[in-house]
Design an enzyme around this catalytic site. Structure first.
Site, mmCIF file in Angstrom:
data_model
loop_
_atom_site.group_PDB
_atom_site.id
_atom_site.type_symbol
_atom_site.label_atom_id
_atom_site.label_comp_id
_atom_site.label_asym_id
_atom_site.label_seq_id
_atom_site.Cartn_x
_atom_site.Cartn_y
_atom_site.Cartn_z
ATOM 1 N N SER A 120 -5.819 -25.511 17.210
ATOM 2 C CA SER A 120 -6.656 -25.908 16.121
ATOM 3 C C SER A 120 -6.958 -27.526 16.284
ATOM 4 C CB SER A 120 -5.680 -26.285 14.824
ATOM 5 O OG SER A 120 -4.132 -25.926 15.207
ATOM 6 N N HIS A 141 -10.135 -19.344 16.956
ATOM 7 C CA HIS A 141 -9.188 -20.265 15.753
ATOM 8 C C HIS A 141 -9.168 -19.370 14.611
ATOM 9 C CE1 HIS A 141 -8.664 -23.980 13.270
ATOM 10 N NE2 HIS A 141 -7.360 -23.530 13.539
ATOM 11 N N GLU A 153 -13.344 -18.615 13.974
ATOM 12 C CA GLU A 153 -14.154 -19.690 14.744
ATOM 13 C C GLU A 153 -14.121 -19.159 16.158
ATOM 14 O OE1 GLU A 153 -14.237 -23.696 12.417
ATOM 15 O OE2 GLU A 153 -12.456 -23.423 13.637
ATOM 16 N N ASN A 191 -12.584 -27.417 9.989
ATOM 17 C CA ASN A 191 -11.876 -28.534 9.961
ATOM 18 C C ASN A 191 -12.468 -30.009 10.135
ATOM 19 O OD1 ASN A 191 -9.528 -27.324 9.404
ATOM 20 N ND2 ASN A 191 -8.715 -27.455 11.480
HETATM 21 P P1 NAD Z 1 4.590 -21.531 15.699
HETATM 22 O O1 NAD Z 1 5.513 -22.609 16.303
HETATM 23 O O2 NAD Z 1 5.025 -20.569 14.533
HETATM 24 O O3 NAD Z 1 4.787 -20.303 16.735
HETATM 25 C C1 NAD Z 1 4.676 -20.698 18.229
HETATM 26 C C2 NAD Z 1 5.289 -19.691 19.079
HETATM 27 O O4 NAD Z 1 5.093 -19.722 20.410
HETATM 28 C C3 NAD Z 1 7.020 -19.622 18.674
HETATM 29 O O5 NAD Z 1 7.420 -18.217 18.800
HETATM 30 C C4 NAD Z 1 7.524 -20.146 20.280
HETATM 31 O O6 NAD Z 1 8.496 -19.455 20.763
HETATM 32 C C5 NAD Z 1 6.389 -19.577 21.271
HETATM 33 N N1 NAD Z 1 6.212 -20.292 22.524
HETATM 34 C C6 NAD Z 1 6.172 -21.447 22.689
HETATM 35 N N2 NAD Z 1 5.666 -21.931 23.950
HETATM 36 C C7 NAD Z 1 5.558 -20.801 24.604
HETATM 37 C C8 NAD Z 1 4.997 -20.433 25.895
HETATM 38 N N3 NAD Z 1 5.023 -21.275 26.789
HETATM 39 N N4 NAD Z 1 4.909 -19.124 26.264
HETATM 40 C C9 NAD Z 1 5.160 -17.919 25.295
HETATM 41 N N5 NAD Z 1 5.503 -18.352 23.987
HETATM 42 C C10 NAD Z 1 5.776 -19.832 23.683
HETATM 43 O O7 NAD Z 1 3.368 -21.989 15.530
HETATM 44 P P2 NAD Z 1 1.948 -21.466 15.168
HETATM 45 O O8 NAD Z 1 1.779 -22.217 13.738
HETATM 46 O O9 NAD Z 1 2.019 -19.919 14.945
HETATM 47 O O10 NAD Z 1 0.633 -22.063 15.705
HETATM 48 C C11 NAD Z 1 0.574 -21.700 17.058
HETATM 49 C C12 NAD Z 1 -0.908 -22.183 17.599
HETATM 50 O O11 NAD Z 1 -1.718 -21.799 16.578
HETATM 51 C C13 NAD Z 1 -1.008 -23.524 17.743
HETATM 52 O O12 NAD Z 1 -1.761 -24.082 18.664
HETATM 53 C C14 NAD Z 1 -1.369 -24.155 16.405
HETATM 54 O O13 NAD Z 1 -2.055 -25.317 16.359
HETATM 55 C C15 NAD Z 1 -2.514 -23.086 16.200
HETATM 56 N N6 NAD Z 1 -2.687 -22.939 14.570
HETATM 57 C C16 NAD Z 1 -1.653 -22.916 13.524
HETATM 58 C C17 NAD Z 1 -2.346 -22.819 12.291
HETATM 59 C C18 NAD Z 1 -1.017 -22.736 11.183
HETATM 60 O O14 NAD Z 1 -1.578 -22.767 10.031
HETATM 61 N N7 NAD Z 1 0.111 -22.563 11.497
HETATM 62 C C19 NAD Z 1 -3.503 -22.366 11.805
HETATM 63 C C20 NAD Z 1 -4.524 -22.429 13.003
HETATM 64 C C21 NAD Z 1 -4.179 -22.581 14.222
#
Ligand code: NAD
Length: 503
Positions: A120, A141, A153, A191
């Protein structure tokens, strides 16, 4: 274009789960991997739980649900994704981790497979920096919760190929989401476009123009938004949103339009994050917001002498309200005990100075939402309580009223003009097309209309007038109008008009 069948998802957290569900529902075989043991099993439990609930509620048959669950393949190693056509990364938001994963994925996948990041806030080109074939890398995204937020996106980084963008667009369209394309710029599209609501909301309370609750009330009840800026900040958490505000401002080389507020850091330090910490801009008890009671309207004062500005947009309605409230309407401001004005972009003080009116008895009524929605009254620093109460009583006939302190553009004018201006500049910079700006903001942010349509409805000329007046009064470059906006107003065409041809 080759049809995408197999999707890989790396990272099975909040976003990964939603992405797995979306593509399994769309008929794809989905292969998921997470570095943390047990994360994929947890995600499977979560997704199957949702699918089972769908069966219980009769949304799908047992057979359909079994087929859907059968399409999701938990994987124990990254190599198991080798045959995927597209791999979507949703791991932690950390550049080092993403870069190294993308490099590993390149070694595992076929040379024609696409690798997309759900980042993001990171620069997509930076994630692809160590890849041998960055043309097959893009941003993709999604918004949380993925199956319900029906927009995604596609971020075309500087080296992303057109074929990669086209394939991702077809994939997203096929899953029933609206695919919008954005350049690899801070905040991408949604955003970026969403900045104005927060920064201008914060600026209004910084200037003590209105209370937090009043800003939110007016954005909902007068401007028709689902939530005001502070309600939204309490929902997302100021610890998270505060960082996004700082990061987008810095990434845009300290562009004044995105300047965050000094009010934020002390609140984060004090743990006032929002709902999750029990207190943010509002206090919550058992997750119920504790609002201040609305101020009751004072009694009508029969016989008060009122003069209504001839230039007022709602002149006739204000006249009717004054007469209905037993006021005596006078022909000249000098004979009045209360002056009602309806400025666009100007505060009461400036408007009175320009028009030789007595600010001690002047009260402004926001012409933007008009009188058929929640009404905003605005007072100058020297407006008497007698004049303020008399205006309050008159305007409270048949409508809700909020009173704000002197502000260039009340609350709704300045926030909406800021939102329109930022969207216009997104178009000017070619970050996204007009249609994509409009749809992504409507779907992704839930605004009542696309930002340029909001501007079009108010009138481009009016938006320009509000911005010019705000800039003149504050001297702040954040209000300088985008060239996209001023050109279209100058040419007398709609704000939604794209360039006939751009060289
Ligand atoms: P999260 O912490 O819920 O999940 C991340 C997962 O990735 C975890 O299960 C972790 O074990 C795993 N992980 C970490 N490093 C790893 C690796 N090297 N290889 C494989 N697995 C790995 O995070 P999230 O909220 O799902 O966010 C994930 C991505 O999406 C981020 O880049 C975040 O910025 C983006 N994002 C999040 C949101 C939101 O609202 N949460 C919205 C849009 C984008």
């Amino acid at each position: 274009m080759k049809k995408v069948q197999k999707i890989g998802v790396v990272g099975a957290g909040t976003m990964g789960r939603g992405i797995i569900q979306l593509f399994a529902q769309a008929g794809h075989e989905v292969y998921c991997f997470d570095a943390w043991d047990g994360a994929v099993a947890k995600a499977m439990d979560f997704v199957t739980g949702l699918i089972e609930r769908g069966v219980e509620k009769g949304r799908q048959s047992r057979e359909q649900a079994d087929e859907l669950i059968g399409r999701i393949h938990p994987c124990e190693q990254l190599n198991d994704l080798a045959d995927c056509d597209v791999v979507i990364e949703a791991i932690i938001e950390e550049i080092g981790a993403k870069r190294s994963l993308f490099k590993q994925l390149e070694a595992v996948l076929r040379s024609d497979a696409i690798i997309a990041s759900n980042t993001s806030s990171l620069v997509v080109a930076d994630i692809a920096a160590e890849c041998a074939n960055p043309e097959r890398v893009a941003g993709l995204h999604f918004f949380n919760p993925v199956p319900l937020m029906k927009v995604a996106e596609i971020i075309a980084a500087v080296r992303t190929s057109a074929a990669t963008v086209d394939a991702l667009k077809a994939l997203i369209d096929g899953a029933g989401h609206r695919a919008v394309i954005a350049a690899d710029q801070p905040g991408f599209l949604v955003n970026h476009a969403g900045r104005g609501l927060y920064t201008e909301g914060l600026r209004i309370i910084e200037d003590q123009c209105a209370s937090v609750q009043d800003v939110d009330t007016l954005m909902r009840e007068a401007a028709g938004f689902k939530m005001g800026p502070f309600e939204l900040l309490d929902l997302t958490g100021l610890d998270v949103s505060g960082k996004v505000m700082e990061s987008i401002y810095e990434q845009f080389q300290q562009e004044p339009r995105f300047r965050p507020s000094s009010l934020v850091a002390p609140r984060i330090a004090a743990g006032l994050f929002g709902r999750k910490s029990g207190e943010g801009w509002y206090r919550y008890e058992k997750n119920v917001r504790q609002d201040a009671p609305r101020i009751a309207a004072p009694a009508l004062r029969a016989g008060i002498k009122v003069w209504i500005d001839g230039g007022a947009d709602d002149h006739e309605s204000l006249l009717a309200l004054a007469q209905q409230g037993g006021a005596e309407v006078c022909d000249a401001p000098d004979d009045a005990e209360l002056i009602l004005i309806q400025p666009w972009g100007w505060d009461v003080s400036s408007y009175c100075a320009q028009n030789d009116l007595d600010a001690r008895i002047a009260v402004a009524v926001d012409p933007l939402p008009g009188l058929d929605k929640h009404r905003t009254l605005m007072i100058s620093p020297i407006t008497s309580t007698v004049a303020r109460d008399a205006a309050h009583a008159l305007l409270a006939q048949g409508g809700d009223v909020t009173i704000v302190n002197d502000s260039p553009g009340f609350v709704t004018q300045r926030i909406l003009a800021t939102i329109v201006n930022i969207a216009a500049n997104i178009a000017q910079r070619g970050i996204a097309s007009v249609e994509d700006i409009e749809d992504s903001v409507r779907i992704g942010l839930g605004y009542p209309a696309g930002p340029l349509s909001i501007g079009e409805k108010i009138g481009g000329e009016r938006i320009l007038m509000i911005l010019d007046a705000m800039q003149a009064q504050t001297g702040d470059m954040r209000y300088r109008p985008s060239l996209w906006l001023s050109r279209r107003v100058t040419l007398g065409v709609s704000l939604l008009t794209p360039e006939a041809s751009r060289v």
